[in-house]
Write a protein that holds these residues in place. Sequence first.
Motif, PDB file in Angstrom:
ATOM      1  N   LEU A 170      59.006   4.947 -35.400  1.00  0.00           N
ATOM      2  CA  LEU A 170      58.113   4.436 -34.361  1.00  0.00           C
ATOM      3  C   LEU A 170      58.532   3.036 -33.926  1.00  0.00           C
ATOM      4  O   LEU A 170      58.584   2.730 -32.730  1.00  0.00           O
ATOM      5  CB  LEU A 170      56.667   4.432 -34.856  1.00  0.00           C
ATOM      6  N   LEU A 171      58.875   2.183 -34.878  1.00  0.00           N
ATOM      7  CA  LEU A 171      59.303   0.824 -34.550  1.00  0.00           C
ATOM      8  C   LEU A 171      60.591   0.852 -33.725  1.00  0.00           C
ATOM      9  O   LEU A 171      60.700   0.128 -32.729  1.00  0.00           O
ATOM     10  CB  LEU A 171      59.491   0.002 -35.824  1.00  0.00           C
ATOM     11  N   ARG A 172      61.537   1.702 -34.097  1.00  0.00           N
ATOM     12  CA  ARG A 172      62.771   1.830 -33.315  1.00  0.00           C
ATOM     13  C   ARG A 172      62.453   2.261 -31.883  1.00  0.00           C
ATOM     14  O   ARG A 172      63.011   1.737 -30.926  1.00  0.00           O
ATOM     15  CB  ARG A 172      63.717   2.852 -33.955  1.00  0.00           C
ATOM     16  N   GLN A 173      61.542   3.209 -31.762  1.00  0.00           N
ATOM     17  CA  GLN A 173      61.140   3.712 -30.451  1.00  0.00           C
ATOM     18  C   GLN A 173      60.496   2.593 -29.625  1.00  0.00           C
ATOM     19  O   GLN A 173      60.790   2.442 -28.438  1.00  0.00           O
ATOM     20  CB  GLN A 173      60.148   4.863 -30.655  1.00  0.00           C
ATOM     21  N   LEU A 174      59.659   1.783 -30.253  1.00  0.00           N
ATOM     22  CA  LEU A 174      58.992   0.692 -29.548  1.00  0.00           C
ATOM     23  C   LEU A 174      59.963  -0.412 -29.142  1.00  0.00           C
ATOM     24  O   LEU A 174      59.771  -1.074 -28.116  1.00  0.00           O
ATOM     25  CB  LEU A 174      57.868   0.102 -30.413  1.00  0.00           C
ATOM     26  N   LEU A 175      61.002  -0.613 -29.945  1.00  0.00           N
ATOM     27  CA  LEU A 175      61.991  -1.645 -29.636  1.00  0.00           C
ATOM     28  C   LEU A 175      62.929  -1.233 -28.516  1.00  0.00           C
ATOM     29  O   LEU A 175      63.596  -2.069 -27.931  1.00  0.00           O
ATOM     30  CB  LEU A 175      62.791  -2.014 -30.887  1.00  0.00           C
ATOM     31  N   GLY A 176      62.993   0.047 -28.242  1.00  0.00           N
ATOM     32  CA  GLY A 176      63.812   0.517 -27.127  1.00  0.00           C
ATOM     33  C   GLY A 176      64.952   1.397 -27.571  1.00  0.00           C
ATOM     34  O   GLY A 176      65.322   1.435 -28.742  1.00  0.00           O
ATOM     35  N   PRO A 177      65.576   2.097 -26.615  1.00  0.00           N
ATOM     36  CA  PRO A 177      66.631   3.062 -26.935  1.00  0.00           C
ATOM     37  C   PRO A 177      67.877   2.429 -27.546  1.00  0.00           C
ATOM     38  O   PRO A 177      68.603   3.106 -28.246  1.00  0.00           O
ATOM     39  CB  PRO A 177      66.944   3.717 -25.587  1.00  0.00           C
ATOM     40  N   ASP A 178      68.119   1.158 -27.294  1.00  0.00           N
ATOM     41  CA  ASP A 178      69.305   0.513 -27.864  1.00  0.00           C
ATOM     42  C   ASP A 178      69.203   0.382 -29.384  1.00  0.00           C
ATOM     43  O   ASP A 178      70.199   0.124 -30.042  1.00  0.00           O
ATOM     44  CB  ASP A 178      69.517  -0.869 -27.265  1.00  0.00           C
ATOM     45  N   GLN A 179      67.999   0.554 -29.946  1.00  0.00           N
ATOM     46  CA  GLN A 179      67.800   0.397 -31.372  1.00  0.00           C
ATOM     47  C   GLN A 179      67.912   1.715 -32.129  1.00  0.00           C
ATOM     48  O   GLN A 179      67.805   1.752 -33.325  1.00  0.00           O
ATOM     49  CB  GLN A 179      66.403  -0.202 -31.640  1.00  0.00           C
ATOM     50  N   ASP A 180      68.111   2.808 -31.408  1.00  0.00           N
ATOM     51  CA  ASP A 180      68.191   4.129 -32.017  1.00  0.00           C
ATOM     52  C   ASP A 180      69.543   4.265 -32.721  1.00  0.00           C
ATOM     53  O   ASP A 180      70.602   4.210 -32.080  1.00  0.00           O
ATOM     54  CB  ASP A 180      68.032   5.196 -30.955  1.00  0.00           C
TER      55      ASP A 180
END
Length: 129
Positions: free
Chosen positions: A116-126
């Motif tokens: 969820l945190l990765r998703q909230l931080l944006g696609p570059d964090q995936d």
Amino acid sequence: MAADAHGRGQKRANGAREAEFLDLLQQAGTALTPGEVTERLGDGLTYNSVVTILTRMHTKGLLTRTPRGRAYAYAPVTDDAGFAARRMRTVLEERPDREAVLARFADELSDTDADLLRQLLGPDQDPGR
């Protein structure tokens, strides 16, 4: 709540009272005057005590206030999630090593919360990208 020998409610920690006031104001959905807060609490807290607590919470930046008649009406500056985020940010800002705190926090997240945190931080964090 049991009353003491003078008919007043038991003393609570300021944090507990503030949480109670925030919950009451959030549920109200509109700004309330100290008189309205006193009435809704219904636990024997005096009007003057309510004014004092609301004023302190306003000074801390937890509440906004607008004039209403001869009093102020108070409302929370944010919702419950916003207050939790503010507490987290305050803890982070009080520590000298932000990176260590954030790393420890991230290490202790469940897989679901980390995703969820990765998703909230944006696609570059995936990490799958």
